[in-house]
Design an enzyme around this catalytic site. Structure first.
Site, PDB file in Angstrom:
ATOM      1  NE  ARG A  63      -2.741  -1.304   3.273  1.00 16.13           N
ATOM      2  CZ  ARG A  63      -2.689  -2.527   3.812  1.00 16.13           C
ATOM      3  NH1 ARG A  63      -3.098  -3.557   3.133  1.00 16.13           N
ATOM      4  NH2 ARG A  63      -2.243  -2.685   5.037  1.00 16.13           N
ATOM      5  CD  GLU A 100       3.729  -6.437  15.999  1.00 18.80           C
ATOM      6  OE1 GLU A 100       2.770  -6.668  15.238  1.00 18.80           O
ATOM      7  OE2 GLU A 100       4.702  -5.766  15.649  1.00 18.80           O
TER       8      GLU A 100
END
Length: 176
Positions: A63, A100
């Site tokens: 994006r 994460e």
């Protein structure tokens, strides 16, 4: 409503539980398909990035490509792509980084940046800052002078800006 007062948040759709439960996804496709709102967003982004006088914009897959391409055209500068493994032809330089939930790798073509070029990193969203920080590290590895980062959206509560040692501009911020 004038372009100066347009609230871009009204053109960004929030989609709960995408791509997984508990995530609120900010969908920029609704912003992009509104011609007036998209022009306002690109005008504001141009004003935010132009003072850094970039030679090159570095767009993060995928994006980031959507904001960097029209912006590079407006600013009269070049554009390079930071991509996942196996997506760029020719010799590449890579940088692996932790997320994460695992790790990822970004690549840039080995000859994409001349040492010392002023580069601004572009993405659609700044959340935890892991991908932007990795992009800065990769660009520095190939000799770029990274002068800033710009995103359409920032989720301030996630503290991504704190992981970066460069100025950051975001057009819209959310506190949740």
């Amino acid at each position: 409503m004038t372009t100066a007062t347009m609230d871009l948040k009204q053109h960004i759709r929030g989609i709960p539980d995408f791509p997984k439960p508990g995530i609120l996804f900010y969908d920029i496709s609704t912003l992009m398909r509104d011609a007036d709102a998209w022009q306002v967003a690109m005008g504001r982004m141009t004003r935010a990035v132009a003072p850094w006088a970039p030679d090159m914009l570095a767009a993060i897959e995928s994006r980031g490509f959507l904001t960097a391409a029209p912006l590079a055209s407006r600013l009269g500068c070049g554009l390079v792509m930071l991509r996942k493994p196996g997506k760029l032809p020719g010799a590449t330089v890579s940088h692996e980084y932790d997320l994460e939930y695992g790790s990822d790798t970004l690549h840039i073509q080995a000859d994409a940046i001349r040492p010392g070029q002023r580069v601004v990193v572009m993405d659609d969203l700044l959340a935890t800052g892991g991908t932007l920080a990795a992009s800065v590290a990769l660009l520095r590895k190939v000799g770029a002078n990274v002068v800033g980062a710009a995103t359409l959206i920032e989720i301030r509560a996630l503290g991504g800006r704190d992981r970066l040692d460069i100025p950051v501009e975001s057009l819209v911020s959310y506190d949740d």
